[in-house]
Design a protein around this motif. Sequence first.
Motif, mmCIF file in Angstrom:
data_model
loop_
_atom_site.group_PDB
_atom_site.id
_atom_site.type_symbol
_atom_site.label_atom_id
_atom_site.label_comp_id
_atom_site.label_asym_id
_atom_site.label_seq_id
_atom_site.Cartn_x
_atom_site.Cartn_y
_atom_site.Cartn_z
ATOM 1 N N VAL A 218 102.848 -43.172 26.841
ATOM 2 C CA VAL A 218 102.345 -42.655 28.117
ATOM 3 C C VAL A 218 100.891 -42.204 27.956
ATOM 4 C CG1 VAL A 218 102.624 -40.874 29.880
ATOM 5 C CG2 VAL A 218 104.646 -41.968 28.892
ATOM 6 N N LEU A 219 100.614 -41.485 26.884
ATOM 7 C CA LEU A 219 99.259 -40.999 26.648
ATOM 8 C C LEU A 219 98.341 -42.109 26.146
ATOM 9 C CD1 LEU A 219 100.119 -37.540 25.092
ATOM 10 C CD2 LEU A 219 99.264 -38.024 27.392
ATOM 11 N N ALA A 220 98.894 -43.090 25.451
ATOM 12 C CA ALA A 220 98.089 -44.236 25.036
ATOM 13 C C ALA A 220 97.525 -44.969 26.243
ATOM 14 C CB ALA A 220 98.932 -45.198 24.193
ATOM 15 N N MET A 221 98.343 -45.101 27.288
ATOM 16 C CA MET A 221 97.875 -45.786 28.491
ATOM 17 C C MET A 221 96.754 -45.000 29.163
ATOM 18 S SD MET A 221 99.637 -48.573 28.515
ATOM 19 C CE MET A 221 99.584 -48.463 26.718
ATOM 20 N N HIS A 222 96.926 -43.683 29.275
ATOM 21 C CA HIS A 222 95.866 -42.870 29.864
ATOM 22 C C HIS A 222 94.591 -42.972 29.031
ATOM 23 C CE1 HIS A 222 94.302 -39.317 32.138
ATOM 24 N NE2 HIS A 222 93.531 -39.264 31.054
ATOM 25 N N GLY A 223 94.739 -42.865 27.720
ATOM 26 C CA GLY A 223 93.566 -42.864 26.844
ATOM 27 C C GLY A 223 92.797 -44.166 26.855
ATOM 28 N N HIS A 224 93.504 -45.286 26.853
ATOM 29 C CA HIS A 224 92.785 -46.557 26.812
ATOM 30 C C HIS A 224 92.101 -46.851 28.141
ATOM 31 C CE1 HIS A 224 94.439 -49.974 29.119
ATOM 32 N NE2 HIS A 224 95.605 -49.393 29.030
ATOM 33 N N VAL A 225 92.755 -46.523 29.263
ATOM 34 C CA VAL A 225 92.128 -46.759 30.567
ATOM 35 C C VAL A 225 90.840 -45.949 30.680
ATOM 36 C CG1 VAL A 225 92.367 -46.459 33.059
ATOM 37 C CG2 VAL A 225 94.276 -47.368 31.726
ATOM 38 N N THR A 226 90.913 -44.690 30.286
ATOM 39 C CA THR A 226 89.751 -43.812 30.376
ATOM 40 C C THR A 226 88.644 -44.255 29.428
ATOM 41 O OG1 THR A 226 91.177 -41.957 30.988
ATOM 42 C CG2 THR A 226 88.983 -41.433 30.173
ATOM 43 N N GLY A 227 89.002 -44.481 28.166
ATOM 44 C CA GLY A 227 87.996 -44.846 27.180
ATOM 45 C C GLY A 227 87.291 -46.145 27.501
ATOM 46 N N SER A 228 88.051 -47.160 27.892
ATOM 47 C CA SER A 228 87.438 -48.456 28.173
ATOM 48 C C SER A 228 86.618 -48.433 29.446
ATOM 49 C CB SER A 228 88.517 -49.540 28.262
ATOM 50 O OG SER A 228 89.399 -49.306 29.342
ATOM 51 N N ALA A 229 87.066 -47.674 30.445
ATOM 52 C CA ALA A 229 86.325 -47.619 31.711
ATOM 53 C C ALA A 229 84.938 -47.032 31.507
ATOM 54 C CB ALA A 229 87.097 -46.802 32.739
ATOM 55 N N PHE A 230 84.854 -45.987 30.702
ATOM 56 C CA PHE A 230 83.553 -45.356 30.503
ATOM 57 C C PHE A 230 82.687 -46.132 29.518
ATOM 58 C CE2 PHE A 230 85.403 -41.839 32.750
ATOM 59 C CZ PHE A 230 84.310 -41.257 33.377
ATOM 60 N N GLN A 231 83.279 -46.639 28.451
ATOM 61 C CA GLN A 231 82.446 -47.370 27.504
ATOM 62 C C GLN A 231 81.963 -48.689 28.091
ATOM 63 O OE1 GLN A 231 84.138 -48.555 23.627
ATOM 64 N NE2 GLN A 231 82.194 -47.877 22.738
ATOM 65 N N GLY A 232 82.826 -49.362 28.838
ATOM 66 C CA GLY A 232 82.435 -50.631 29.433
ATOM 67 C C GLY A 232 81.775 -50.494 30.792
ATOM 68 N N ARG A 233 81.760 -49.260 31.342
ATOM 69 C CA ARG A 233 81.237 -49.040 32.697
ATOM 70 C C ARG A 233 81.811 -50.079 33.647
ATOM 71 N NH1 ARG A 233 79.647 -44.045 32.190
ATOM 72 N NH2 ARG A 233 78.631 -44.249 34.244
ATOM 73 N N SER A 234 83.120 -50.276 33.544
ATOM 74 C CA SER A 234 83.794 -51.343 34.276
ATOM 75 C C SER A 234 84.283 -50.913 35.647
ATOM 76 C CB SER A 234 84.971 -51.875 33.449
ATOM 77 O OG SER A 234 85.840 -50.820 33.064
ATOM 78 N N LEU A 235 84.016 -49.673 36.032
ATOM 79 C CA LEU A 235 84.388 -49.185 37.350
ATOM 80 C C LEU A 235 83.139 -48.670 38.057
ATOM 81 C CD1 LEU A 235 87.595 -47.125 36.434
ATOM 82 C CD2 LEU A 235 87.509 -49.449 37.362
ATOM 83 N N PRO A 236 83.127 -48.711 39.397
ATOM 84 C CA PRO A 236 81.996 -48.154 40.131
ATOM 85 C C PRO A 236 81.841 -46.663 39.843
ATOM 86 C CG PRO A 236 83.402 -49.479 41.568
ATOM 87 C CD PRO A 236 84.143 -49.306 40.287
ATOM 88 N N PRO A 237 80.631 -46.114 40.018
ATOM 89 C CA PRO A 237 80.397 -44.699 39.692
ATOM 90 C C PRO A 237 81.374 -43.738 40.363
ATOM 91 C CG PRO A 237 78.316 -45.821 40.068
ATOM 92 C CD PRO A 237 79.388 -46.810 40.412
ATOM 93 N N ALA A 238 81.690 -43.953 41.630
ATOM 94 C CA ALA A 238 82.602 -43.032 42.311
ATOM 95 C C ALA A 238 83.993 -43.063 41.688
ATOM 96 C CB ALA A 238 82.688 -43.377 43.791
ATOM 97 N N LEU A 239 84.416 -44.227 41.236
ATOM 98 C CA LEU A 239 85.733 -44.333 40.616
ATOM 99 C C LEU A 239 85.719 -43.742 39.213
ATOM 100 C CD1 LEU A 239 88.575 -45.152 41.002
ATOM 101 C CD2 LEU A 239 87.937 -47.554 40.736
ATOM 102 N N LEU A 240 84.627 -43.913 38.487
ATOM 103 C CA LEU A 240 84.499 -43.254 37.187
ATOM 104 C C LEU A 240 84.565 -41.734 37.352
ATOM 105 C CD1 LEU A 240 81.725 -45.312 35.339
ATOM 106 C CD2 LEU A 240 84.163 -45.218 34.778
ATOM 107 N N ASP A 241 83.932 -41.243 38.390
ATOM 108 C CA ASP A 241 83.985 -39.801 38.658
ATOM 109 C C ASP A 241 85.424 -39.346 38.924
ATOM 110 O OD1 ASP A 241 81.251 -39.634 38.366
ATOM 111 O OD2 ASP A 241 80.823 -39.603 40.521
ATOM 112 N N ALA A 242 86.177 -40.169 39.633
ATOM 113 C CA ALA A 242 87.569 -39.825 39.936
ATOM 114 C C ALA A 242 88.413 -39.815 38.664
ATOM 115 C CB ALA A 242 88.145 -40.807 40.955
ATOM 116 N N VAL A 243 88.190 -40.791 37.784
ATOM 117 C CA VAL A 243 88.903 -40.836 36.504
ATOM 118 C C VAL A 243 88.574 -39.595 35.681
ATOM 119 C CG1 VAL A 243 89.088 -42.073 34.313
ATOM 120 C CG2 VAL A 243 89.116 -43.347 36.470
ATOM 121 N N ALA A 244 87.296 -39.237 35.626
ATOM 122 C CA ALA A 244 86.887 -38.062 34.865
ATOM 123 C C ALA A 244 87.496 -36.792 35.432
ATOM 124 C CB ALA A 244 85.361 -37.962 34.846
ATOM 125 N N ALA A 245 87.502 -36.674 36.740
ATOM 126 C CA ALA A 245 88.062 -35.472 37.370
ATOM 127 C C ALA A 245 89.559 -35.357 37.099
ATOM 128 C CB ALA A 245 87.791 -35.503 38.875
#
Length: 387
Positions: free
Chosen positions: A87-114
Amino acid sequence: MTATPSAPEFTPEQAEVVERTAAAIREHAPACEAAQDVTPEAAHALSASGYTRLTLPADAGGLGATLTQFALAQLDLGRADASLALVLAMHGHVTGSAFQGRSLPPALLDAVAAAGGRGELLNALASEPELGSPSRGGLPRTVAVPDGTGFESAQWLVTGRKTWSTGARALRWALVSAATPDGRVGRYWIDLHGEGVCIEPTWRDALSLRGSGSHDVVFTRAPAALQAPPSGAHPAGSAWFWTAVAATYLGVGEAALDALSTYARERVPTALGAPIATLPRVQENVGRIAADLLAARTLLLHATAAWDLAPDAAAIPLIGAAKAVATNAAVDATDRAVRTAGGGALTDALPLGKLLRDARAGLTHPPGEDPAFTAYGAAVLGDLDRA
C-alpha cells in the motif's frame, strides 16, 4: 563491470519514519490478514506514520528520499508485511516519480504534495478486467467525458471499473487512467470519498496479499477537478514502480530467512539432541538463501544508485533486471525455507506459509522476467562497457 555505488544512509528523520512505519505494519498486519482488507485502524496508522512524505521533495514539504533510500525503506517494510508495505509502495512510487519526472501539471503536483503532507494515501489506478495490466498496451474501458471544452476548461466525469486497487479502502485519492473522447489516455485526480465512487469488496480468498484490500473501484460519473492530459511516459515512472515492487518482495524473502534462522536455532528434535541449525543440510540451505538474497539486494541497490547518479532512460534496463532477480529470489527463498523447515512450515507457528504465498505475487508485476532480461541484454550488447 563498474564499481557498485555505495547506498546512502537515511537521514535521521527518514530513519525515524521508516522505523515507526515498520512497527505500525507489524502491529496491524495480523488483523488485516484476518479481515482480508486494510482495517480502519491500520489505515489510520499508515497515514499517521509520516511515510506519505518520504518520497516528496524537501521543497514540497517532504523528506526527499532518493530512489535508493526508497528501496531501503521498502525492504524494511516488506520484511514487516507485504500487504501493508505494498500500500505504501504504491503511494511512494507515484509521488516520487511524479516529482522527479515532472509528469503531472503543476496544479496536480501541488495536490499530490498536499495529500502527502496531510498523510492522505493515494494510488494510481490503471488495471481493468478486460485490459489487464496497462503495461501491455491497450485502451482502457474507463472513460472521461468533459463537462466543458478541452482539458483546461472544467472538470471531467469518469466512468469505469479499476481492478487490483491496492489498499482501496485506505486511499483518499486516486490518479485514474481513462480514455478521452479522442481515443487517448489521460489521468484524473479523484477523491475516493467523493460522489460517484464505489468500492466493491472483490479481494477475497486471494492467494497472496490478503491484507492489501486490493478491491475493485467503480466510478460512475465521478468528478475530477484536476487532470493530466495525454503525454508520453517518463522513465521515472518505471524506475520508481519497479523499485517499489522489487524491494517490497525482496523484503518478504528476507523475512523468510529471518524466520527460518530463528526456527533452526530453536528447534531441538529429541533424536538429535541439538538445534537443527547444526545440521549440514540446514546450514547449506540457509547459506543458499542468504547468498541469493544478498546478491539480489546488492544488484537492486546498485541499479537504484546508478539511477540516482544519472536518472535517465539508460538506467532503466538494469532496474528492470534487478526487479526480476529480486522477485525470483524472494520466491526461491520462501520455497527453500518451507522445504528446510519441514512440517513446522505447514502450521501457523511459523509465518513461512504466508510468506510463500505473498512472495509469488511479485512475479505478477511488470516487467516480467523475459522482457526484463531481454531489455537488459539488449542494453549490454548495445554498449559492452556497461555493467
